[in-house]
Design an enzyme around this catalytic site. Structure first.
Site, PDB file in Angstrom:
ATOM      1  N   GLU A 124     111.337 -31.264  31.789  1.00 49.62           N
ATOM      2  CA  GLU A 124     112.134 -30.982  30.586  1.00 49.62           C
ATOM      3  C   GLU A 124     112.007 -29.528  30.102  1.00 49.62           C
ATOM      4  O   GLU A 124     111.923 -29.287  28.891  1.00 49.62           O
ATOM      5  CB  GLU A 124     111.730 -31.941  29.457  1.00 49.62           C
ATOM      6  CG  GLU A 124     112.008 -33.381  29.798  1.00 49.62           C
ATOM      7  CD  GLU A 124     111.520 -34.359  28.731  1.00 49.62           C
ATOM      8  OE1 GLU A 124     112.283 -35.259  28.374  1.00 49.62           O
ATOM      9  OE2 GLU A 124     110.375 -34.224  28.268  1.00 49.62           O
TER      10      GLU A 124
HETATM   11  C1  ACM Z   1     108.726 -37.139  31.006  1.00 47.21           C
HETATM   12  O1  ACM Z   1     108.865 -38.295  30.583  1.00 47.21           O
HETATM   13  N1  ACM Z   1     109.176 -36.118  30.298  1.00 47.21           N
HETATM   14  C2  ACM Z   1     108.093 -36.854  32.284  1.00 47.21           C
END
Ligand code: ACM
Length: 537
Positions: free
Chosen positions: A342
Site C-alpha cells: 500500500e
Molecule cells: C495489508 O493488508 N496491507 C498487507
C-alpha cells in the site's frame, strides 16, 4: 509388545532397573477402558493414524526418558513434563534414577529412520505399557509432544484404579506437515502488545504446531522496536497508537526474550519493518526520511497509504541499513520482512528502485527478504518471498519470477475480519469470515503451483483490538483452523469432522483462559465466556 519395549529401552540405557519394573508392570497392569485413537480430537489432524483400541495409563508411576546425547531432546522432555504437570498435577520425572516406582514409560527417541522424512516428522507408538515417540530432530519431537498433550484427557478416570489415571488412546501415529511454513502475524504497531501477551500467543500457537510468528513492528501509528543507532524511533515514534493511547515498544532485550521464548517452542520470529509506505511514525521521529519535505505529526487514526520514505536519498538507505543490521543481529531466523504494501504515494519507478535496494541490504545481513505481494513488481530475485494478500496479478508475477509465495488471502485468512455483521471487533473491508469460511478453502485452489507455495499465514491487524482478550477473540478459534490448513493434507481435512474436533478444544482454551469467540456454528464442549463478555457496546 512389552518385549519390544524392553529391547528398545535397553538399547539406549543400561537401566536393567527399568526392564525389571516393566516386567513388574505386567503384574500391576490396570484394566483400561477401550479408547479409540481415531476419535481423538487432534488438531491439526495427523497424516496417518492406526488405532489399537486400548490405552496407556498415564499416572504417578509414569516416567519420561530421552537419550541424553541427542541435542535438545531432554529439553523437549522437560517441556512435556511441565505441561503434563499443569494439566494433571502429576510430577513425572525426566531421566530419573529412581526407577523402583516406575511402571510405565514415555520414551522420546532420536531415530534416524528414513521414514522420518523432514525435520518436523515424528512417529508415536502408544502401547499399554509404553509410549515411544520417534523423531529425527528435537523439532520433530517437539511437534510430537503437542500431539501427546492433546491425547491426554482433560479429566482423570478415577473409577478404574485406586489412583488417578489419564488413559491415552493406543495406536500408531505417523505425522509430517504438508507445509513447512505455518504462521500467524501480529500487528503490534496499530496497538502495542506486551511481551507477556506475545508469549501467551506463542504458547497457544505452538500447541497447534504453528511454527512462525511474524511481528509487524512498524507502521504509521507506531514504531515498536528499539534501534540503538536511531533512538528517536521509539522515543517519539513509539509514543502513541490507534486511538491515542500510550503506545509502547520492545527494548532489544525484550525482543531477544521473545525470540528466545519462541525458539524454545521451535517457532521462528519474523520481524517486519514496513516501508516505503506505512512509515509515518519513522518520519515523525526523523523528518529527513519523508519524501514530501513536510514535518509530519504523530498519527492515531486508521487510514492507510498516505506516507512514504524518500526513495532517492542515500541517507534513507544508510538509515535502513542500520535498522536491518540491528534487527538481523537479534534474529536467528532466516527472514526479514520489508513490508512493501500500500505505498500509494510512492511513484511506481521509485517503489521498484526502493524494493531492489532494500533487497540487497537484507541479503547483506544474511536474511531472505519477504514482502507483501506488491514487491513482485520490483526486479527482485527468486530467493525473495511474496506474501500474497490481495492481488492475483501480483501473485502471478511472483510465480513468473519463481518466487516462493506465502498464502494470506485477506478474504479467507485475515484474522481481523469480522465473523459476521454482528461482530463489534474487527473490520470487514475484505469479507466477513465466519469459522467455517476460514477453514473451508485450500492453499492449492488459487492457481499457484504447489512447488511455489511456502505455506499459510494468518495475519492479525490490530486497529480495532487493544488488549489480549480482544486479540484472542479475533484469533480464536479461526487460527486453529489455519493450523490444520497448513499442516494437514487436503484428504485429511473435512469441515464436518473438524468442527467436532474444534468443539473439543473448549476445555483447553478455557484452562488457558482464552477468550475465544464461541461461534454458534460449533457445538462447544463447554464454554465459559458468553458472546457478550467481549463485545464492545
Ligand atoms: C495489508 O493488508 N496491507 C498487507
Amino acid at each position: 509388545m512389552i518385549r519390544t519395549v524392553i529391547i528398545r529401552i535397553t538399547f539406549f540405557f543400561t537401566l536393567g532397573l527399568i526392564a525389571i519394573s516393566c516386567q513388574e508392570e505386567q503384574k500391576k497392569r490396570i484394566p483400561m477402558p477401550s479408547t479409540d485413537l481415531s476419535k481423538a480430537s487432534l488438531i491439526p489432524k495427523p497424516l496417518k493414524m492406526v488405532p489399537t483400541n486400548s490405552a496407556f495409563a498415564l499416572d504417578q508411576f509414569t516416567a519420561i526418558y530421552t537419550p541424553k546425547s541427542a541435542t535438545g531432546f531432554e529439553e523437549v522432555a522437560h517441556f512435556l513434563a511441565d505441561k503434563l504437570k499443569a494439566k494433571t498435577a502429576l510430577d513425572i520425572p525426566v531421566n530419573g534414577q529412581n526407577s523402583n516406582t516406575i511402571e510405565r514409560i514415555i520414551y522420546i527417541n532420536q531415530s534416524d529412520s528414513l521414514e522420518l522424512d523432514g525435520a518436523e516428522a515424528y512417529q508415536l507408538y502408544i502401547n499399554q505399557d509404553s509410549i515411544i515417540l520417534n523423531a529425527n530432530t528435537a523439532e520433530g519431537a517437539f511437534r510430537g509432544i503437542q500431539t501427546l498433550r492433546q491425547l491426554v484427557p482433560h479429566e482423570s478416570n478415577d473409577t478404574l484404579a485406586a489412583q488417578k489415571i489419564w488413559p491415552v488412546p493406543s495406536g500408531k501415529i505417523i505425522d509430517n506437515p504438508n507445509f513447512s511454513y505455518r504462521g500467524s502475524m501480529l500487528d503490534v504497531a496499530r496497538h502495542f502488545f506486551s511481551v507477556e501477551d506475545v508469549k501467551k500467543y506463542i504458547d497457544l500457537l505452538s500447541y497447534y504446531k504453528i511454527n512462525i510468528l511474524h511481528l509487524h513492528l512498524s507502521d504509521d501509528q507506531g514504531w515498536r522496536i528499539e534501534i540503538k543507532s536511531w533512538p528517536r524511533l521509539t522515543e517519539i515514534g513509539g509514543s502513541t497508537e490507534v486511538g491515542g493511547e500510550s503506545g509502547g515498544y520492545y527494548t532489544q532485550e525484550d525482543y531477544k526474550e521473545i525470540v528466545r521464548y519462541a525458539a524454545e517452542r521451535y517457532m521462528t520470529i519474523i520481524p517486519e519493518i514496513d516501508m516505503p509506505g506505512h512509515t509515518n511514525a519513522a518520519s515523525v521521529s526523523y523528518p529527513f526520511l519523508n519524501g514530501n519535505g513536510k514535518t509530519p505529526k504523530l498519527y492515531e487514526g486508521m487510514r492507510v497509504g498516505f506516507s512514504t520514505f524518500d526513495t532517492r536519498k542515500d541517507t534513507v538507505y544508510a538509515f535502513i541499513d542500520d535498522v536491518v543490521r540491528e534487527i538481523s543481529e537479534m534474529t536467528p531466523g532466516p527472514y526479514f520482512h520489508m513490508g512493501g504494501d500500500e505505498s500509494h504515494v510512492t511513484k511506481k519507478n521509485d517503489y521498484i528502485y526502493f524494493v531492489n535496494k532494500v533487497e540487497k541490504i537484507v541479503q547483506k545481513y544474511g536474511k531472505r527478504m519477504i514482502g507483501w505481494d506488491e514487491i513482485a513488481n520490483a526486479d527482485i530475485d527468486s530467493t525473495s518471498i511474496s506474501q500474497w494478500w490481495a492481488s492475483e496479478e501480483n501473485a502471478r508475477k511472483a510465480v513468473e519470477k519463481n518466487m516462493k509465495v506465502i498464502l494470506s488471502p485477506a478474504k479467507k485468512a485475515y484474522l481481523d475480519m469480522q465473523y459476521d455483521s454482528l461482530s463489534k471487533l474487527g473490520l470487514h473491508w475484505a469479507a466477513y469470515i465466519p469459522v467455517d469460511t476460514a477453514y473451508q478453502w485450500t492453499p492449492e485452489e488459487y492457481g499457484i503451483p504447489m512447488e511455489n507455495i511456502l505455506g499459510v499465514e494468518a495475519p492479525l491487524w490490530s486497529e480495532t483490538i487493544s488488549n489480549i482478550d480482544e486479540l484472542e477473540y479475533l484469533a480464536f478459534p479461526r487460527i486453529i483452523g489455519y493450523s490444520e490448513l497448513s499442516w494437514s493434507t487436503s484428504e485429511n481435512r473435512d469441515w464436518d469432522n473438524y468442527k467436532i474436533r474444534l468443539a473439543e478444544q473448549a476445555p483447553f482454551l478455557d484452562r488457558m483462559n482464552v477468550k475465544y469467540y464461541p461461534s454458534p456454528l460449533i457445538d462447544w464442549k463447554q464454554s465459559r465466556f458468553s458472546y457478550k463478555t467481549i463485545e464492545k457496546d
